[in-house]
Design a protein around this motif. Structure first.
Motif, PDB file in Angstrom:
ATOM      1  N   LEU A  16     -14.736   6.456 -22.877  1.00 43.84           N
ATOM      2  CA  LEU A  16     -14.098   7.711 -22.478  1.00 43.84           C
ATOM      3  C   LEU A  16     -14.663   8.197 -21.153  1.00 43.84           C
ATOM      4  O   LEU A  16     -13.920   8.631 -20.260  1.00 43.84           O
ATOM      5  N   GLY A  17     -15.982   8.143 -21.012  1.00 47.04           N
ATOM      6  CA  GLY A  17     -16.605   8.562 -19.762  1.00 47.04           C
ATOM      7  C   GLY A  17     -16.170   7.706 -18.588  1.00 47.04           C
ATOM      8  O   GLY A  17     -15.874   8.224 -17.496  1.00 47.04           O
ATOM      9  N   ASP A  18     -16.112   6.394 -18.793  1.00 46.03           N
ATOM     10  CA  ASP A  18     -15.680   5.490 -17.721  1.00 46.03           C
ATOM     11  C   ASP A  18     -14.237   5.748 -17.312  1.00 46.03           C
ATOM     12  O   ASP A  18     -13.860   5.516 -16.158  1.00 46.03           O
ATOM     13  N   ALA A  19     -13.433   6.222 -18.267  1.00 48.72           N
ATOM     14  CA  ALA A  19     -12.018   6.505 -17.976  1.00 48.72           C
ATOM     15  C   ALA A  19     -11.823   7.901 -17.380  1.00 48.72           C
ATOM     16  O   ALA A  19     -10.691   8.298 -17.103  1.00 48.72           O
ATOM     17  N   GLY A  20     -12.917   8.642 -17.203  1.00 48.01           N
ATOM     18  CA  GLY A  20     -12.813   9.964 -16.598  1.00 48.01           C
ATOM     19  C   GLY A  20     -12.438  11.072 -17.572  1.00 48.01           C
ATOM     20  O   GLY A  20     -12.046  12.158 -17.146  1.00 48.01           O
ATOM     21  N   GLN A  24     -11.039  19.190 -24.769  1.00 52.07           N
ATOM     22  CA  GLN A  24     -10.782  20.535 -24.243  1.00 52.07           C
ATOM     23  C   GLN A  24      -9.735  20.376 -23.134  1.00 52.07           C
ATOM     24  O   GLN A  24     -10.011  19.742 -22.122  1.00 52.07           O
ATOM     25  N   TYR A  25      -8.556  20.942 -23.344  1.00 48.53           N
ATOM     26  CA  TYR A  25      -7.482  20.638 -22.402  1.00 48.53           C
ATOM     27  C   TYR A  25      -7.159  21.761 -21.420  1.00 48.53           C
ATOM     28  O   TYR A  25      -6.239  21.616 -20.603  1.00 48.53           O
ATOM     29  N   SER A  26      -7.910  22.871 -21.456  1.00 45.71           N
ATOM     30  CA  SER A  26      -7.555  23.983 -20.572  1.00 45.71           C
ATOM     31  C   SER A  26      -7.625  23.590 -19.098  1.00 45.71           C
ATOM     32  O   SER A  26      -6.857  24.092 -18.277  1.00 45.71           O
ATOM     33  N   GLY A  27      -8.537  22.683 -18.755  1.00 44.70           N
ATOM     34  CA  GLY A  27      -8.638  22.252 -17.363  1.00 44.70           C
ATOM     35  C   GLY A  27      -8.171  20.832 -17.143  1.00 44.70           C
ATOM     36  O   GLY A  27      -8.481  20.227 -16.110  1.00 44.70           O
ATOM     37  N   LEU A  28      -7.442  20.271 -18.097  1.00 50.89           N
ATOM     38  CA  LEU A  28      -7.006  18.876 -18.039  1.00 50.89           C
ATOM     39  C   LEU A  28      -5.541  18.799 -17.631  1.00 50.89           C
ATOM     40  O   LEU A  28      -4.664  19.285 -18.341  1.00 50.89           O
ATOM     41  N   THR A  29      -5.250  18.186 -16.492  1.00 52.15           N
ATOM     42  CA  THR A  29      -3.864  18.072 -16.034  1.00 52.15           C
ATOM     43  C   THR A  29      -3.206  16.840 -16.653  1.00 52.15           C
ATOM     44  O   THR A  29      -3.888  15.897 -17.078  1.00 52.15           O
ATOM     45  N   GLU A  30      -1.881  16.837 -16.669  1.00 47.82           N
ATOM     46  CA  GLU A  30      -1.151  15.677 -17.192  1.00 47.82           C
ATOM     47  C   GLU A  30      -1.457  14.431 -16.388  1.00 47.82           C
ATOM     48  O   GLU A  30      -1.611  13.330 -16.939  1.00 47.82           O
ATOM     49  N   ALA A  31      -1.544  14.589 -15.050  1.00 50.57           N
ATOM     50  CA  ALA A  31      -1.806  13.427 -14.192  1.00 50.57           C
ATOM     51  C   ALA A  31      -3.163  12.808 -14.488  1.00 50.57           C
ATOM     52  O   ALA A  31      -3.299  11.582 -14.605  1.00 50.57           O
ATOM     53  N   ASP A  32      -4.182  13.664 -14.635  1.00 49.88           N
ATOM     54  CA  ASP A  32      -5.527  13.153 -14.932  1.00 49.88           C
ATOM     55  C   ASP A  32      -5.580  12.505 -16.312  1.00 49.88           C
ATOM     56  O   ASP A  32      -6.218  11.458 -16.506  1.00 49.88           O
ATOM     57  N   PHE A  33      -4.895  13.119 -17.281  1.00 48.37           N
ATOM     58  CA  PHE A  33      -4.900  12.580 -18.642  1.00 48.37           C
ATOM     59  C   PHE A  33      -4.163  11.242 -18.678  1.00 48.37           C
ATOM     60  O   PHE A  33      -4.608  10.287 -19.332  1.00 48.37           O
TER      61      PHE A  33
END
Length: 464
Positions: free
Chosen positions: A410-414, A439-448
């Motif tokens: 997970l960490g390697d995948a950002g 925690q998705y409040s700061g997680l964008t669709e592009a980053d995910f």
């Protein structure tokens, strides 16, 4: 025979809310006994001349609160509730005001109304003058306590007087005070898993901390009874980190546990209950309490900004005199400037509009993330759980990697997401080693999407 409910199309209360309240009243009164099958959505819609979506929304709310159960291809049934107790009616606080005492993760930054907040700060400076420099009362400024009482009546159906509300600098501040107030050395039960900060604060404050396991409905009451604890701290609206929403039958079991001992207390931590994306808010334990021994906590850090360290506690009327005599020497740690600015933010309707805007934003973000997870290739890799409220969900992986190997991937995948197993105070179950807390409040669709793409390349599905 299908029951008939008198609903008003002229009322300001939505039809689905009227129907929900009518069915709930029948369940609480025993008119609809446990196990009884309700009419199908289509049949009830035709009988009451309502849309099917109105019936569906009312049933969904009753299902979420635990009043109903559903069986695939069989329909909806009234839940069995042996400890049935009628919920108090929701109404606004009395208009009588207490006499004023002489003055003595993460909200999105882009959504914060900076211009409004700045305008209110300027108005406080101009209007209040020397008042800002005077000592703050122990419980906080009365105008803010009034504003919170009115907001709770409107949004949560809580009936409290301003004098019951105490203002503090963050919920950890209240954890420490409660450990002193209820007695150092007392045994405090907490949900397991939980946020480790909770256990640390209680332990450092002299309490004996006892982790109690959870199931799909929340803390297990039988194990709570066996723990010997007299005080229990729970988050029934949206538990962290499991995301569990406690249904009404379990809430009644908890209240019954409290009633079996004169010195038993429930601490209800309602930390992000505002972020419920469908239906009505689940009734609080405080609103169901008839013994006056539920202590309610909430914070503005989640809804406004983490930097705004303003939380509040609602004490039962019966504990106010004891609090003043034993804890009244503590000063309020929140400056009057911040309290008065927040008061105007609440009184002006800005807070309600801000929360509404944030709910729409986060609901859309969550739906976007879930859409990515629903894609066939990704669905083989992982599944979202408890993605119905709050600002986090569980991501269960169906891969050969578990524990630290999964955490490293997970960490390697950002994707910065701890494993559920990291939140257990006692030995974690095996399935917790394959669940991440997102925690998705700061997680964008592009980053995910990019993180999922990398995980698809590195993780090995169980079925291989």
């Amino acid at each position: 025979m299908i029951r008939t409910y008198e609903l008003s199309h002229e009322s300001k209360t939505p039809l689905y809310v009227q129907l929900y309240e009518a069915i709930r009243a029948d369940i609480l009164s025993g008119s609809l006994p446990g196990g009884e099958k309700l009419p199908s959505k289509r049949a009830l819609a035709e009988h009451l001349s309502l849309s099917k979506i109105t019936i569906e929304t009312a049933y969904a709310q009753l299902l979420d609160e635990g009043y109903l159960t559903s069986r695939e291809r069989s329909g909806y049934f009234v839940a069995h509730m042996p400890l049935l107790a009628k919920a108090p009616a929701r109404h606004t606080p009395e208009t009588t005001k207490a006499p004023e005492i002489a003055p003595q993760q993460n909200a999105a930054a882009e959504l914060f109304p900076f211009s409004v907040w700045a305008k209110l700060m300027r108005s406080v400076i101009l209007d209040e003058g020397q008042y800002l420099l005077q000592p703050v009362p122990n419980g906080g400024l009365l105008p803010l306590r009034r504003a919170i009482a009115e907001e709770l009546a409107r949004q949560r159906g809580l009936v409290v007087q301003p004098e019951q509300i105490l203002i503090g600098a963050g919920t950890e501040y209240f954890y420490a005070l409660l450990a002193q107030f209820l007695g150092r050395g007392q045994r405090f039960a907490i949900e397991d898993p939980c946020h480790r900060t909770l256990a640390q604060v209680y332990s450092r404050s002299g309490a004996e901390v006892v982790p109690v396991p959870m199931d799909e409905s929340g803390i297990r009451v039988a194990e709570l009874e066996a723990s010997g604890a007299q005080i229990v701290h729970v988050s029934p609206s949206h538990q962290y980190p499991t995301g569990t929403v406690m249904p009404i039958p379990r809430r009644q079991e908890l209240l019954a546990w409290m009633g079996r001992g004169e010195e038993r207390f429930l601490i209800e931590d309602d930390y992000d209950s505002e972020f419920r994306f469908s239906g009505l808010p689940i009734p609080t334990l405080q609103s169901l309490d008839t013994r006056g021994r539920v202590i309610y906590l909430n914070t503005f850090s989640k809804t406004i900004a983490p930097a705004l360290r303003i939380s509040y506690m609602i004490l039962p009327q019966a504990l106010l005199a004891r609090w003043r005599s034993t804890m009244g020497f503590y000063s309020c740690a929140v400056p009057s400037f911040e309290q008065l600015t927040l008061t105007r933010f609440l009184d002006g309707g800005y807070f309600e509009r801000h929360v509404s805007r944030m709910k729409k934003h986060y609901k859309a973000r969550l739906q976007g993330l879930l859409a990515l997870l629903a894609q066939p290739e990704t669905a083989r890799l992982c599944t979202a759980r408890q993605a119905v409220a709050g600002l986090h969900f569980l991501l269960e992986f169906h891969t050969k990697e578990r524990g630290q190997s999964l955490r490293a991937a997970l960490g390697d995948a950002g994707l910065s997401a701890p494993l559920l197993s990291e939140f257990y105070l006692r030995k974690s179950p095996a399935e917790a080693e394959r669940c991440a807390v997102v925690q998705y409040s700061g997680l964008t669709e592009a980053d995910f999407a990019e993180s999922l793409r990398k995980l698809l390349q590195t993780l090995r599905p169980e079925t291989e």
